[in-house]
Design an enzyme around this catalytic site. Structure first.
Site, mmCIF file in Angstrom:
data_model
loop_
_atom_site.group_PDB
_atom_site.id
_atom_site.type_symbol
_atom_site.label_atom_id
_atom_site.label_comp_id
_atom_site.label_asym_id
_atom_site.label_seq_id
_atom_site.Cartn_x
_atom_site.Cartn_y
_atom_site.Cartn_z
ATOM 1 N N ASP A 15 0.815 -1.210 0.000
ATOM 2 C CA ASP A 15 0.000 0.000 0.000
ATOM 3 C C ASP A 15 0.850 1.263 0.000
ATOM 4 O O ASP A 15 0.647 2.166 -0.827
ATOM 5 C CB ASP A 15 -0.932 0.010 1.209
ATOM 6 C CG ASP A 15 -1.977 -1.090 1.143
ATOM 7 O OD1 ASP A 15 -1.913 -1.918 0.222
ATOM 8 O OD2 ASP A 15 -2.850 -1.125 2.020
ATOM 9 N N ARG A 95 -0.554 4.021 17.297
ATOM 10 C CA ARG A 95 -0.878 5.003 16.257
ATOM 11 C C ARG A 95 -0.642 6.455 16.699
ATOM 12 O O ARG A 95 -0.102 7.250 15.920
ATOM 13 C CB ARG A 95 -2.321 4.823 15.783
ATOM 14 C CG ARG A 95 -2.614 3.486 15.112
ATOM 15 C CD ARG A 95 -1.534 3.078 14.152
ATOM 16 N NE ARG A 95 -1.933 1.949 13.309
ATOM 17 C CZ ARG A 95 -1.093 1.075 12.798
ATOM 18 N NH1 ARG A 95 0.204 1.177 13.068
ATOM 19 N NH2 ARG A 95 -1.505 0.091 12.032
ATOM 20 N N ASP A 124 -7.768 3.119 12.161
ATOM 21 C CA ASP A 124 -6.476 3.797 12.127
ATOM 22 C C ASP A 124 -6.545 5.174 11.491
ATOM 23 O O ASP A 124 -5.807 6.084 11.881
ATOM 24 C CB ASP A 124 -5.446 2.935 11.399
ATOM 25 C CG ASP A 124 -4.923 1.802 12.264
ATOM 26 O OD1 ASP A 124 -5.089 1.872 13.496
ATOM 27 O OD2 ASP A 124 -4.351 0.838 11.716
ATOM 28 N N SER A 176 -4.203 -9.545 6.706
ATOM 29 C CA SER A 176 -3.674 -8.216 6.987
ATOM 30 C C SER A 176 -3.154 -8.235 8.419
ATOM 31 O O SER A 176 -3.875 -8.617 9.340
ATOM 32 C CB SER A 176 -4.783 -7.168 6.840
ATOM 33 O OG SER A 176 -4.327 -5.904 7.264
#
Length: 408
Positions: A15, A95, A124, A176
């Site tokens: 990505d 995060r 996220d 993932s």
């Protein structure tokens, strides 16, 4: 004319490799790739080389593993914050720290914005962007997954091939994953059907309980004011400690959960989370609090823990409420000092012994024998007062019943 700069949260995966090229093509900007090391297993030299080879103007690798543990993991541990009774927040509190570093580098580089690879369906995106807005509201935010024409991983692979972007992924990739020193998560693939039992071969930090040793292993954790400082009597720095406990718990099959959770954006998702060392620390800390905190404080702290977990999960780390709750938590930890012996056995993690100089347990007071503090005769008056509302209610019900009987 000098090009504007955009900082990209970069991992080197499919990505973010595609996003790097897409940003340059779409906006004509210089891209500053930033990989934040929170303990994920990567070849960081290769990540940096790949970013530059893909077209980044410059690339940073920022090691924040110790800061992650001391400033994010341990405060959450002290708060006993667990989202929806299961999730130890492994991705959630990483995060805000990653976003903080992105902001710092954006300011250093004079960048106009920050880009990230979070999708429009996940949590996220909120965690990254809420933090950026809290720390520097003037930075623009670019979230390609919400605006570009690519709709799937397959589209990204085709884009990468078309633009000669080096990738090491195929369309057959199933899960993932997100990893840091605290945990690893597995989502997607056959896990998207909640009726499918997950395949234990996906484990990366632990083993299946059935493959764990047949003999229990004991580990002693020592805390000072709610912070773990020693394992089996030996002092470790935070990174060493978590790594050690990950190995001990992982080989005993401890700390893996399979849960359905409520995402902030309104949908449910399923994930397999491995948090081996963290599970030991949370259970040991909770056991020590039961020994050292009074009933009212412990009860109210559970309410605080639930709200604290929700704030962390929702990406609201840099908020007045989270900061205020941390101050309350810190005040409760003044006496959370002592040792806890944990028994690890085939996926189970159990506190079997606790000791503290601030223990509120006193054998002299709870014994059935005579003592100088507690007079058992006093209990009668206490019970009379404690049950007084029940007594009054019973008397009123009697009067009501008699009155109804008299009217018949």
């Amino acid at each position: 004319m000098k090009k504007e700069k955009v900082v990209l949260a970069y991992s080197g995966g499919l990505d973010t490799s595609v996003i790097l090229t897409w940003l340059k093509e779409t906006y004509g900007v210089e891209v500053i790739a930033v990989c934040v090391n929170v303990g994920q297993e990567e070849d960081y030299d290769e990540v940096k080389k790949k970013a530059l080879a893909t077209g980044a103007t410059s690339a940073y690798v920022v090691d924040v593993v110790e800061e992650f543990i001391t400033d994010y993991v341990f405060p959450t541990l002290k708060a006993s914050a667990v989202y929806e009774d299961d999730y130890l927040l492994g991705t959630s509190f990483a995060r805000p720290l990653i976003a903080k570093k992105l902001v710092e580098i954006a300011e250093k580089e004079g960048a106009v914005g920050i880009a990230h690879g979070a999708t429009g369906k996940g949590n996220d995106q909120v965690r990254f962007e809420a933090t950026i807005k809290a720390l520097n509201p003037h930075l623009k935010i670019i979230a390609p997954w919400r605006i570009w024409d690519l709709k799937s991983r397959e589209d990204c692979i085709e884009y990468a091939k078309k633009h000669n972007i080096p990738i090491a992924v195929t369309k057959e990739k199933i899960y993932s994953r997100d990893q840091n020193i605290w945990h690893i998560s597995h989502e997607g693939g056959n896990l998207e059907d909640p009726w499918n039992e997950h395949d234990e071969s996906i484990y990366m930090m632990s083993v299946s309980p059935k493959n764990a040793p047949d003999m229990p292993e004991f580990v002693e954790i020592e805390f000072e004011k709610g912070i773990p400082v020693k394992v089996n009597g030996e002092e470790y720095n935070p990174v060493e400690m978590v790594n050690l406990l990950n190995k001990l718990a992982g080989k005993n099959g401890v700390g893996t959960i399979d849960i359905i959770e409520n995402r902030l954006v309104g949908m449910k998702s399923r994930g397999i989370y491995e948090t081996p060392g963290g599970t030991i620390l949370f259970k040991a800390h909770n056991s020590l609090e039961k020994l050292t905190l009074d009933r009212d404080t412990l009860s109210f702290k559970k309410t605080v823990a639930q709200k604290y977990a929700q704030l962390v999960y929702d990406g609201l780390w840099y908020t007045p409420l989270r900061e205020a709750l941390s101050k309350f938590v810190d005040s409760t930890q003044e006496c959370v000092t002592g040792k806890v012996k944990m028994k690890l056995y085939k996926g189970n993690c159990t506190a079997v012994a606790t000791d503290s100089p601030f223990s509120l347990y006193n054998e002299e007071f709870v014994t059935f024998g005579e003592d100088d503090v507690y007079n058992q005769k006093d209990a009668e008056g206490f019970i009379n007062l404690f049950a007084l509302p029940l007594t009054i209610r019973a008397i009123m019900n009697e009067k009501k019943a008699k009155k109804e009987q008299d009217t018949i």
